[in-house]
Design an enzyme around this catalytic site. Structure first.
Site, PDB file in Angstrom:
ATOM      1  N   SER A 141       0.851  -1.204   0.000  1.00 29.02           N
ATOM      2  CA  SER A 141       0.000   0.000   0.000  1.00 29.02           C
ATOM      3  C   SER A 141       0.873   1.236   0.000  1.00 29.02           C
ATOM      4  O   SER A 141       1.971   1.234   0.580  1.00 29.02           O
ATOM      5  CB  SER A 141      -0.891   0.020   1.232  1.00 29.02           C
ATOM      6  OG  SER A 141      -1.523   1.286   1.361  1.00 29.02           O
ATOM      7  N   TYR A 155      -2.268  -0.843  10.118  1.00 33.48           N
ATOM      8  CA  TYR A 155      -2.352  -1.185   8.691  1.00 33.48           C
ATOM      9  C   TYR A 155      -1.067  -0.757   7.980  1.00 33.48           C
ATOM     10  O   TYR A 155      -0.457  -1.549   7.240  1.00 33.48           O
ATOM     11  CB  TYR A 155      -3.573  -0.503   8.068  1.00 33.48           C
ATOM     12  CG  TYR A 155      -3.731  -0.746   6.586  1.00 33.48           C
ATOM     13  CD1 TYR A 155      -4.084  -1.998   6.096  1.00 33.48           C
ATOM     14  CD2 TYR A 155      -3.520   0.286   5.663  1.00 33.48           C
ATOM     15  CE1 TYR A 155      -4.226  -2.216   4.728  1.00 33.48           C
ATOM     16  CE2 TYR A 155      -3.669   0.078   4.300  1.00 33.48           C
ATOM     17  CZ  TYR A 155      -4.022  -1.182   3.837  1.00 33.48           C
ATOM     18  OH  TYR A 155      -4.165  -1.399   2.486  1.00 33.48           O
TER      19      TYR A 155
HETATM   20  P1  NDP Z   1     -11.536  -6.053  -0.624  1.00 31.92           P
HETATM   21  O1  NDP Z   1     -11.902  -6.020   0.824  1.00 31.92           O
HETATM   22  O2  NDP Z   1     -12.410  -5.356  -1.593  1.00 31.92           O
HETATM   23  O3  NDP Z   1     -11.330  -7.578  -1.095  1.00 31.92           O
HETATM   24  C1  NDP Z   1     -10.523  -8.393  -0.297  1.00 31.92           C
HETATM   25  C2  NDP Z   1     -10.342  -9.749  -0.934  1.00 31.92           C
HETATM   26  O4  NDP Z   1      -9.447 -10.497  -0.101  1.00 31.92           O
HETATM   27  C3  NDP Z   1     -11.613 -10.540  -1.030  1.00 31.92           C
HETATM   28  O5  NDP Z   1     -11.548 -11.377  -2.160  1.00 31.92           O
HETATM   29  C4  NDP Z   1     -11.600 -11.351   0.264  1.00 31.92           C
HETATM   30  O6  NDP Z   1     -12.280 -12.595   0.191  1.00 31.92           O
HETATM   31  C5  NDP Z   1     -10.129 -11.626   0.413  1.00 31.92           C
HETATM   32  N1  NDP Z   1      -9.756 -11.855   1.804  1.00 31.92           N
HETATM   33  C6  NDP Z   1      -9.919 -11.017   2.857  1.00 31.92           C
HETATM   34  N2  NDP Z   1      -9.501 -11.594   3.977  1.00 31.92           N
HETATM   35  C7  NDP Z   1      -9.079 -12.838   3.630  1.00 31.92           C
HETATM   36  C8  NDP Z   1      -8.547 -13.942   4.349  1.00 31.92           C
HETATM   37  N3  NDP Z   1      -8.393 -13.889   5.674  1.00 31.92           N
HETATM   38  N4  NDP Z   1      -8.219 -15.062   3.660  1.00 31.92           N
HETATM   39  C9  NDP Z   1      -8.411 -15.135   2.322  1.00 31.92           C
HETATM   40  N5  NDP Z   1      -8.915 -14.140   1.593  1.00 31.92           N
HETATM   41  C10 NDP Z   1      -9.242 -13.004   2.243  1.00 31.92           C
HETATM   42  O7  NDP Z   1     -10.064  -5.450  -0.664  1.00 31.92           O
HETATM   43  P2  NDP Z   1      -9.254  -4.718  -1.844  1.00 31.92           P
HETATM   44  O8  NDP Z   1      -9.455  -5.401  -3.117  1.00 31.92           O
HETATM   45  O9  NDP Z   1      -9.507  -3.263  -1.730  1.00 31.92           O
HETATM   46  O10 NDP Z   1      -7.754  -4.948  -1.315  1.00 31.92           O
HETATM   47  C11 NDP Z   1      -6.912  -5.973  -1.815  1.00 31.92           C
HETATM   48  C12 NDP Z   1      -5.491  -5.694  -1.333  1.00 31.92           C
HETATM   49  O11 NDP Z   1      -5.090  -4.402  -1.788  1.00 31.92           O
HETATM   50  C13 NDP Z   1      -5.328  -5.691   0.184  1.00 31.92           C
HETATM   51  O12 NDP Z   1      -4.091  -6.271   0.522  1.00 31.92           O
HETATM   52  C14 NDP Z   1      -5.326  -4.210   0.514  1.00 31.92           C
HETATM   53  O13 NDP Z   1      -4.649  -3.923   1.717  1.00 31.92           O
HETATM   54  C15 NDP Z   1      -4.620  -3.647  -0.698  1.00 31.92           C
HETATM   55  N6  NDP Z   1      -4.848  -2.235  -0.941  1.00 31.92           N
HETATM   56  C16 NDP Z   1      -6.104  -1.753  -1.218  1.00 31.92           C
HETATM   57  C17 NDP Z   1      -6.289  -0.403  -1.455  1.00 31.92           C
HETATM   58  C18 NDP Z   1      -7.625   0.190  -1.753  1.00 31.92           C
HETATM   59  O14 NDP Z   1      -7.730   1.426  -1.746  1.00 31.92           O
HETATM   60  N7  NDP Z   1      -8.650  -0.592  -2.031  1.00 31.92           N
HETATM   61  C19 NDP Z   1      -5.156   0.524  -1.420  1.00 31.92           C
HETATM   62  C20 NDP Z   1      -3.884  -0.076  -1.142  1.00 31.92           C
HETATM   63  C21 NDP Z   1      -3.755  -1.404  -0.917  1.00 31.92           C
HETATM   64  P3  NDP Z   1     -13.840 -12.756   0.611  1.00 31.92           P
HETATM   65  O15 NDP Z   1     -14.608 -12.235  -0.581  1.00 31.92           O
HETATM   66  O16 NDP Z   1     -14.036 -14.212   0.799  1.00 31.92           O
HETATM   67  O17 NDP Z   1     -14.066 -11.940   1.812  1.00 31.92           O
END
Ligand code: NDP
Length: 246
Positions: A141, A155
């Site tokens: 991030s 975070y």
């Molecule tokens: P979302 O919350 O929209 O999606 C998260 C995804 O990760 C889902 O598919 C979810 O699965 C899965 N997930 C969450 N927890 C677990 C777990 N314990 N085990 C397996 N799968 C898991 O998040 P984003 O797409 O926004 O974020 C993705 C990555 O990008 C993260 O690492 C986040 O920190 C990073 N990020 C995001 C930013 C943003 O602005 N959106 C900015 C910078 C970094 P399920 O559907 O089953 O819950």
């Protein structure tokens, strides 16, 4: 002109958001793609079907990143079903934004288990099977560099940890011709970070490009790093943040 033809990828957290876009983009480039999820089996099925419609293999795996054994099992299942692993994308993550007075130890441990420990565990399991040309791509991030709001300390710390990990592992894996990098997004429109509301307006004021990024923009950078053109990039923390950290 499929840049990832015959490659086998695993994306953690591929049912929604950035991870789902990465799954679809890698498949569009010709890769067979496995992905994990925890709570969204219906969304996972949809993504798997979209991948199969592209004429490549899809494998949806229910695996909680907070459990190391489930992470290892997901890697092993990918290797078994797809015949190996060439690309690992550590995307699954959680963002608990809470001021220090109220941050519980349980939430601290959960953040680190998913955002940090699972990345180490999946990488360790995957590199056992990776050949020369292997790719490890973490979704970090921009908050590893800049945190212009309260409540984001844990975070940000979890994403900063990934910087040290890729810099160190680039040295372990370089002699084997395997690269490892962090992609560090700024605000991207997903369930985790909806592009409307008070928090979103505050974030937009920090951007050089005054808009949220899209999941497809992040997936494009990941696809580039996964391909052969990116063979000389390793140990790098690469911003895709609309100038948030500029
Ligand atoms: P979302 O919350 O929209 O999606 C998260 C995804 O990760 C889902 O598919 C979810 O699965 C899965 N997930 C969450 N927890 C677990 C777990 N314990 N085990 C397996 N799968 C898991 O998040 P984003 O797409 O926004 O974020 C993705 C990555 O990008 C993260 O690492 C986040 O920190 C990073 N990020 C995001 C930013 C943003 O602005 N959106 C900015 C910078 C970094 P399920 O559907 O089953 O819950």
């Amino acid at each position: 002109n499929y840049t990832l033809k015959n490659k086998r990828a695993l994306v953690t957290g591929g049912s929604r958001g950035i991870g789902a876009a990465i799954v679809k983009r890698l498949a569009t480039e010709g890769a067979d793609v496995a992905f994990t999820y925890t709570n969204s089996p219906d969304r996972a099925k949809e993504i798997a079907e979209a991948v199969q419609a592209l004429g490549v293999q899809a494998l949806d795996i229910q695996a909680n990143s907070a459990e190391a054994s489930e992470v290892v099992a997901a890697v092993e299942q990918t290797v078994e079903k797809l015949g190996g692993i060439d690309i690992l994308v550590n995307n699954a993550g959680v963002a608990q934004l809470t001021p220090i007075e109220d941050f519980t130890l349980a939430d601290f441990d959960r953040t680190f288990a998913i955002n940090v420990r699972a990345v180490f565990v999946a990488t360790q399991a995957a590199v056992k099977h990776m050949q020369e040309g292997g790719r490890i791509i973490n979704i970090g991030s921009t908050n590893a560099e800049r945190v212009p709001f309260a409540g984001g300390s844990v975070y940000a710390m979890s994403k900063s940890a990934l910087q040290g990990l890729v810099q160190g592992l680039a040295r372990d894996l370089g002699p084997r011709g395997i690269t490892i990098n962090n992609v560090q997004p700024g605000p991207i429109a997903t369930d985790m970070n909806p592009p409307e509301g008070e928090f979103a307006e505050m974030l937009k004021k920090q951007l050089a490009l005054p808009r949220y990024g899209t999941v497809e923009e992040v997936a494009g950078m990941v696809a580039y790093l996964a391909g052969s053109e990116a063979a000389y990039i390793t140990g790098a923390n690469l911003m895709i943040d609309g100038g948030f950290s500029a």
